[in-house]
Design an enzyme around this catalytic site. Structure first.
Site: not given
Ligand SMILES: [Zn+2]
Length: 291
Positions: A2-3, A113
């Site tokens: 993710p940016e 998770h």
């Protein structure tokens, strides 16, 4: 990974699911390096609190609580923040995925998770943070407390101008690509957007930062803002495990001109897009269009 656009897209989609809602219960996985703040302390600081705001600093999400404490979340490589209303085949394990018809939609059940599970006092949807590879980070800051991770961030990449970039590049021995990735210079630029912005501004990634002209800095800054905004508009790139909070996949990957296109033809000139290592990162450029 993710940016900035993915984090901003996540922020815009998840903010209405957090802000104004009071947490009844926070469930977590066991203490690990993922939790900079121990889970007991995290639960104590968040349960019973209402989220007042959700902001973004670079690639960090910062949620302010009614108490003034701030919950800081970094999505790492595979972090996903989404609501219990999300449904996406990407959330499933490979085996579960294989048994599904492509059009089949599934409701997510928290698994090992799912490191954060927010349950609210109202009857609305739960919010999950899931991270398979656990490169993400979660920490809780007391009112007024800061953290080196946030304090050392430069200005947000969405606000970059040619002048800011020109000033930052002077006397820098590093490459322009390395400088763009330096989070203390600009917060939020990652590999994809650095390559795309340099392509749009016709500058080679390996050029020494100090040799970039003022005019080129303006072009790079414009290119950066353009690719970041366009990517936010299309819901972020959706490569690897990124999933936007409502389970929709991002669309920007269809618009990339150089990143991930090594060996393919340049859209502008037809030359072959090259890949090489710059700033220890896989870097993509057109040898004809960029100089
Ligand atoms: Zn070209």
């Amino acid at each position: 990974m993710p940016e900035l656009p993915e984090v901003e897209t996540t922020r815009r989609l998840i903010a209405p699911l957090l802000v104004g809602r009071r947490v009844r219960e926070l469930r977590t996985t066991r203490d690990s390096y993922f939790f900079v703040t121990p889970t007991r302390e995290l639960r104590r600081g968040i349960e019973g609190e209402e989220f007042a705001a959700l902001e973004r600093r670079g690639k960090y999400l910062v949620a302010t609580l009614g108490s003034g404490s701030r919950l800081v979340i970094h999505l790492g490589m595979t972090g996903q923040l989404f609501s219990s209303r999300a449904s996406s085949v990407r959330l499933l394990s490979a085996t579960a995925r294989a048994s599904l018809a492509p059009e089949e939609q599934v409701v997510f059940e928290p698994d090992l998770h799912t490191h954060l599970h927010f349950i609210f006092e109202d009857a609305g949807p739960d919010v999950y943070m899931r991270d398979v590879r656990k490169f993400g980070k979660v920490l809780l800051l007391a009112p007024g407390q800061t953290h080196p991770r946030l304090a050392r961030l430069g200005g947000d990449a969405l606000g970059v101008t040619g002048e800011i970039l020109f000033a930052a590049t002077r006397k820098r021995k590093t490459s322009i690509k390395a400088l763009l990735l330096d989070q203390s210079v600009l917060a939020g630029v990652g590999n994809i957007y650095a390559d795309e912005a340099l392509y749009q501004s016709a500058v080679r990634p390996a050029r020494r930062a100090a040799r970039i002209t003022r005019k080129e800095c303006v072009a790079i800054a414009d290119g950066l803002r353009r690719v970041l905004l366009r990517s936010i508009e299309t819901g972020g790139s959706s490569i690897s495990d990124y999933v936007s909070p409502d389970g929709e996949d991002g669309g920007y990957q269809d618009e990339r001109r150089v990143y991930g296109r090594a060996g393919e033809d340049c859209i502008e000139c037809g030359d072959v897009i090259r890949r090489k290592l710059v700033a220890q990162r896989s870097t993509h450029y057109c040898p004809t269009c960029q100089s």
